[in-house]
Design an enzyme around this catalytic site. Sequence first.
Site, PDB file in Angstrom:
ATOM      1  N   LYS A  61       0.853  -1.203   0.000  1.00 45.45           N
ATOM      2  CA  LYS A  61       0.000   0.000   0.000  1.00 45.45           C
ATOM      3  C   LYS A  61       0.884   1.247   0.000  1.00 45.45           C
ATOM      4  O   LYS A  61       0.603   2.208  -0.720  1.00 45.45           O
ATOM      5  CB  LYS A  61      -0.945   0.000   1.211  1.00 45.45           C
ATOM      6  CG  LYS A  61      -2.090  -1.001   1.074  1.00 45.45           C
ATOM      7  CD  LYS A  61      -3.437  -0.387   1.403  1.00 45.45           C
ATOM      8  CE  LYS A  61      -4.618  -1.263   0.957  1.00 45.45           C
ATOM      9  NZ  LYS A  61      -4.711  -2.580   1.546  1.00 45.45           N
ATOM     10  N   LYS A 110      -3.786 -11.602  -9.679  1.00 47.01           N
ATOM     11  CA  LYS A 110      -4.512 -12.172  -8.538  1.00 47.01           C
ATOM     12  C   LYS A 110      -5.883 -11.511  -8.392  1.00 47.01           C
ATOM     13  O   LYS A 110      -5.996 -10.288  -8.425  1.00 47.01           O
ATOM     14  CB  LYS A 110      -3.702 -11.935  -7.245  1.00 47.01           C
ATOM     15  CG  LYS A 110      -4.323 -12.590  -6.021  1.00 47.01           C
ATOM     16  CD  LYS A 110      -3.730 -12.052  -4.732  1.00 47.01           C
ATOM     17  CE  LYS A 110      -4.795 -11.308  -3.958  1.00 47.01           C
ATOM     18  NZ  LYS A 110      -4.495 -11.001  -2.575  1.00 47.01           N
ATOM     19  N   LYS A 146     -10.428  -7.749  -4.340  1.00 48.58           N
ATOM     20  CA  LYS A 146     -11.387  -6.644  -4.252  1.00 48.58           C
ATOM     21  C   LYS A 146     -10.719  -5.328  -4.632  1.00 48.58           C
ATOM     22  O   LYS A 146     -11.307  -4.497  -5.297  1.00 48.58           O
ATOM     23  CB  LYS A 146     -11.893  -6.511  -2.804  1.00 48.58           C
ATOM     24  CG  LYS A 146     -13.026  -7.474  -2.451  1.00 48.58           C
ATOM     25  CD  LYS A 146     -13.265  -7.518  -0.938  1.00 48.58           C
ATOM     26  CE  LYS A 146     -13.428  -8.953  -0.466  1.00 48.58           C
ATOM     27  NZ  LYS A 146     -13.444  -9.125   0.986  1.00 48.58           N
TER      28      LYS A 146
HETATM   29  P1  AMP Z   1      -9.796 -11.294   2.172  1.00 51.16           P
HETATM   30  O1  AMP Z   1     -10.868 -10.987   1.201  1.00 51.16           O
HETATM   31  O2  AMP Z   1      -8.550 -10.515   1.898  1.00 51.16           O
HETATM   32  O3  AMP Z   1     -10.256 -11.235   3.595  1.00 51.16           O
HETATM   33  O4  AMP Z   1      -9.380 -12.810   1.900  1.00 51.16           O
HETATM   34  C1  AMP Z   1     -10.047 -13.896   2.480  1.00 51.16           C
HETATM   35  C2  AMP Z   1      -9.381 -15.185   2.116  1.00 51.16           C
HETATM   36  O5  AMP Z   1      -9.472 -15.414   0.707  1.00 51.16           O
HETATM   37  C3  AMP Z   1      -7.891 -15.288   2.466  1.00 51.16           C
HETATM   38  O6  AMP Z   1      -7.594 -16.589   2.929  1.00 51.16           O
HETATM   39  C4  AMP Z   1      -7.211 -15.053   1.152  1.00 51.16           C
HETATM   40  O7  AMP Z   1      -5.939 -15.674   1.072  1.00 51.16           O
HETATM   41  C5  AMP Z   1      -8.185 -15.692   0.184  1.00 51.16           C
HETATM   42  N1  AMP Z   1      -8.055 -15.106  -1.134  1.00 51.16           N
HETATM   43  C6  AMP Z   1      -8.334 -13.818  -1.482  1.00 51.16           C
HETATM   44  N2  AMP Z   1      -8.089 -13.613  -2.799  1.00 51.16           N
HETATM   45  C7  AMP Z   1      -7.634 -14.807  -3.292  1.00 51.16           C
HETATM   46  C8  AMP Z   1      -7.214 -15.250  -4.594  1.00 51.16           C
HETATM   47  N3  AMP Z   1      -7.225 -14.437  -5.641  1.00 51.16           N
HETATM   48  N4  AMP Z   1      -6.793 -16.533  -4.708  1.00 51.16           N
HETATM   49  C9  AMP Z   1      -6.783 -17.374  -3.642  1.00 51.16           C
HETATM   50  N5  AMP Z   1      -7.187 -17.021  -2.405  1.00 51.16           N
HETATM   51  C10 AMP Z   1      -7.598 -15.754  -2.216  1.00 51.16           C
END
Ligand code: AMP
Length: 311
Positions: A111, A190, A193
């Site tokens: 960031k 990747k 959001k």
């Molecule tokens: P977050 O939305 O950042 O809270 O992510 C929640 C979970 O989803 C975490 O375990 C992340 O590692 C997983 N995650 C988020 N984006 C991805 C992605 N593109 N590929 C695999 N896992 C993901």
Amino acid sequence: MQRLLTGIQSSGALHIGNYFGALKPFVDMYEKYESFLMVADYHALTTLREPETLRANIRNTVRDYVACGVDQKKAVIFQQSRISAHTELTWILNCLLTMPFLELAHAYKDKEARGIETNVGLFDYPVLMASDILLYDTNVVPVGADQKQHIEYTREIAAKFNAAYGATFIEPKEQILRDVAVVPGTDGKKMSKSYGNTIPLFGAKDEITKAVMSIVTDSSGESPTNVYNIHQLFKGGDELAALYKANKGNYKASKEALIEDIEAFIAPKREYRSHISDADVDAILKDGSEKARAIAETKMADVRQKIGVAF
Ligand code: AMP
Ligand code: TRP
């Protein structure tokens, strides 16, 4: 019985990266453990300042959990902010850690590098996450590859506390499934959001259609790699290879097939999800958070004794 815990930030609609990277691995294994599934709402607060949006996201995250197959009788589903031990332990751990130690965290460094203003909460994010995990004597944490460093931090933080005050915390292991460690987004990077390249898990069919149609393809005339890489999450190897062979050069047909496969997968879950009321969610969170609190408070009593604030 070993303990399993994971969490997802309630910062927006779940995407298929969250599902395949974290939620599905949890669903596939949680019945073999004593399992905890958290809504990380205080982590979401590092980026979200709209109270009504946060409130709606918290409930929707619980709906997503249940619709994806988590049974509240077999896992403790809880809301991070309802258990003040998480923030209390974070403070205690903060006092053991140095600034340079946390300055190495990718999430914060990235960031900073992108010129986004960082708040102290974001800087301290890995410590709150360590508290989430350590309070419950967690053994295994299923996450996507982007969270690996956070689990390493958690182990180091546990070891630092144990060295200072005696054996208290278990050093957890991450569980990262190789094939879904990084689910790509519509631009091939990747799925995230914050990159605006997501396919929403519970989006309406027209939202899913729009996202799939926007997947970036090259013009080599062969198979569209970005479409294929997402498609393989929904369809097995041989069948998929045959489909892409038949559709060679016709990207639109491959995208349409992907939309159909996503829709077939999600439609029953979406239907089930639509019947989960606010009252259902509130009851789940009340019950789960009480169970989680009892465990967290027992741990905190030990911690307060060890650091010298309890008599
Ligand atoms: P977050 O939305 O950042 O809270 O992510 C929640 C979970 O989803 C975490 O375990 C992340 O590692 C997983 N995650 C988020 N984006 C991805 C992605 N593109 N590929 C695999 N896992 C993901
Ligand atoms: N940081 C995680 C993410 O963005 C979410 C999270 C918060 C988490 N606390 C956790 C994941 C504890 C596993 C365990 O994906």
